[in-house]
Write an enzyme that holds these catalytic residues in place. Structure first.
Site, mmCIF file in Angstrom:
data_model
loop_
_atom_site.group_PDB
_atom_site.id
_atom_site.type_symbol
_atom_site.label_atom_id
_atom_site.label_comp_id
_atom_site.label_asym_id
_atom_site.label_seq_id
_atom_site.Cartn_x
_atom_site.Cartn_y
_atom_site.Cartn_z
ATOM 1 N NE ARG A 156 23.453 -61.569 -25.877
ATOM 2 C CZ ARG A 156 24.260 -62.346 -26.612
ATOM 3 N NH1 ARG A 156 25.528 -61.997 -26.776
ATOM 4 N NH2 ARG A 156 23.809 -63.455 -27.158
ATOM 5 C CE1 TYR B 96 23.197 -45.715 -5.526
ATOM 6 C CE2 TYR B 96 24.274 -47.670 -6.391
ATOM 7 C CZ TYR B 96 23.119 -46.980 -6.077
ATOM 8 O OH TYR B 96 21.908 -47.557 -6.313
ATOM 9 C CG ASP C 197 29.724 -42.877 -9.995
ATOM 10 O OD1 ASP C 197 29.078 -42.034 -10.650
ATOM 11 O OD2 ASP C 197 29.186 -43.834 -9.422
ATOM 12 C CE LYS D 2 20.521 -42.949 -9.662
ATOM 13 N NZ LYS D 2 21.792 -43.357 -9.083
HETATM 14 C C1 LIG Z 1 22.450 -44.543 -8.769
HETATM 15 C C2 LIG Z 1 23.925 -44.535 -8.755
HETATM 16 C C3 LIG Z 1 24.675 -45.631 -9.205
HETATM 17 C C4 LIG Z 1 24.032 -46.931 -9.656
HETATM 18 O O1 LIG Z 1 23.340 -46.787 -10.832
HETATM 19 P P1 LIG Z 1 22.018 -47.620 -11.229
HETATM 20 O O2 LIG Z 1 21.608 -47.001 -12.506
HETATM 21 O O3 LIG Z 1 21.038 -47.470 -10.117
HETATM 22 O O4 LIG Z 1 22.472 -49.046 -11.383
HETATM 23 C C5 LIG Z 1 26.049 -45.502 -9.221
HETATM 24 N N1 LIG Z 1 26.661 -44.377 -8.793
HETATM 25 C C6 LIG Z 1 25.972 -43.327 -8.343
HETATM 26 C C7 LIG Z 1 26.703 -42.103 -7.887
HETATM 27 C C8 LIG Z 1 24.589 -43.360 -8.296
HETATM 28 O O5 LIG Z 1 23.907 -42.301 -7.834
#
Ligand SMILES: *Cc1c(COP(=O)(O)O)cnc(C)c1O
Length: 385
Positions: free
Chosen positions: A53, A106, A179, A204
């Site tokens: 961890r 998101y 983000d 993604k």
């Molecule tokens: C999918 C997504 C998240 C969240 O991420 P996870 O890996 O699903 O926890 C945050 N921001 C954006 C823009 C996303 O597309």
């Protein structure tokens, strides 16, 4: 191979953190599954590793690679994008502090702040981040600790001028978080534009093959990095070794994938913009997009997410259920094309809030398939409306 002699994005993506294994010469570093590490005498750690961890060599490789491709000093990898966001928010905020959030971020980010951190005393204000006057007024009035933006945003592809947002936010003492999931560092590097922290859902584009969930933070400030690292360790939402390795493998091809995603995204947007059954197309690569000029300045290409509005909710639903190459599914950023109906899928959690998505909107994650197959699929689906 060290990264002393390379600077280019694609070179760093392939090589940063990926030194060959010194014991066997294996060009691809092994995946380290061990949860614990032998000590040479009590407290005698060989390379700082003690327990899975607190640190793992495969995770270190990924973190080194992430820092290099975002142009940041520190990167931390987590079990999911939301786990990364949670660690960052808790590293920065105290009860009574406020977050200023873009109005089409998101949905899970909104949910995390409103429903998990809200009961612990964190306040939230939502604003249209593409409206510079509204943002400046909100920052002045509310003095938020964090200004949080997605650009391009999800799913309406709104564009925010990152350098300008950083200027206004820093003047008020706020931390700017971008983000960067939609653009990826191959197309946009927010730290270089003045942002303080970059957040990723590596699930993604970075992973890129829809086969691993993960998240990351990239930042320059040593003190904040230490705090976030403490949360990574003490709250424990770390990425597992195989997840870290899959993400690393994905990142190696990020540059060429984003190029193709962007070419296909533009082809799809151009096609949809010329189709009579489509009411509106949201894509920053279209000259008609209100954020086109800013996007052209701060991004090297426009990416693979294209949204469209149809005549009404019924048409959107019918369209969503009639594509054959685009798969109806949540998520985005994989090599395969996906179609999402935000109102009932990704953005169901923000229905009825300030972040609600119009019910006639469809979001496409345009993959790297042959463009002619994608266009033919959209054409047949639109013909059936
Ligand atoms: C999918 C997504 C998240 C969240 O991420 P996870 O890996 O699903 O926890 C945050 N921001 C954006 C823009 C996303 O597309």
């Amino acid at each position: 191979m060290t990264t002393e002699n390379i600077r280019g994005f694609d070179s760093l993506a392939v090589h940063a953190g990926q030194e060959f294994d010194p014991t066997t010469g294996a060009v691809i570093p092994p995946v380290h599954f061990s949860t614990t590490y032998a000590q040479d005498g009590v407290g005698g750690l060989r390379q700082g590793y003690e327990y899975g961890r607190s640190g793992n060599p495969t995770r270190t490789s990924l973190q080194t690679q992430l820092a290099a491709i975002e142009g940041g000093r520190h990167a931390l990898s987590f079990a999911s994008g939301l786990a990364a966001e949670d660690a960052l928010l808790r590293a920065v905020l105290q009860p009574g502090d406020e977050v200023l959030l873009g109005n089409d971020v998101y949905g899970g980010t909104y949910r995390l702040i409103a429903r998990i951190l809200g009961p612990w005393g964190v306040k939230l204000r939502v604003v249209d981040m593409s409206d510079a006057n509204a943002v400046a007024a909100a920052i002045e009035e509310r003095a938020p600790q964090i200004v949080w933006v997605e650009t391009p945003s999800n799913p309406l592809l709104r564009i925010t001028d990152i350098a300008e947002l950083a200027r206004v936010s820093h003047a008020a003492g706020a931390l700017v978080v971008v983000d960067n999931t939609f653009a990826s560092p191959a197309l946009q590097q927010p730290l270089a534009l003045g942002a303080d922290v970059v957040v990723h859902s590596t699930t993604k584009y970075l992973g890129g093959h829809s086969d691993v969930v993960g998240g990351a933070l990239v930042l320059n400030d040593d003190e904040l990095a230490e705090k976030a690292k403490f949360l990574q360790f003490a709250a424990g939402a770390v990425s597992g070794p195989l997840d870290a390795w899959l993400t690393t493998r994905g990142i190696k091809t990020l540059g060429i994938r984003m190029q193709r995603h962007s070419e296909n995204g533009q082809a799809v947007a151009d096609f949809l913009a010329g189709h009579g059954a489509v009411a509106r197309v949201y894509y920053p690569g279209l000259a008609s997009h209100p954020g086109h000029e800013i996007a052209a300045r701060q991004m090297s290409a426009f990416g693979g997410i294209v949204s469209l509005a149809l005549a009404d909710a019924a048409a959107a639903r019918r369209f969503a259920e009639s594509t054959r190459v685009f798969t109806l599914a949540e998520s985005l950023g994989g090599v395969e094309s996906l179609l999402n109906y935000p109102d009932e899928m990704t953005h169901a959690s923000v229905r009825g809030t300030e972040l609600a998505v119009p019910e006639e909107v469809i979001r496409l994650s345009v993959g790297i398939e042959s463009a002619e197959d994608l266009l033919a699929d959209l054409e047949q689906a639109l013909a059936g409306l």
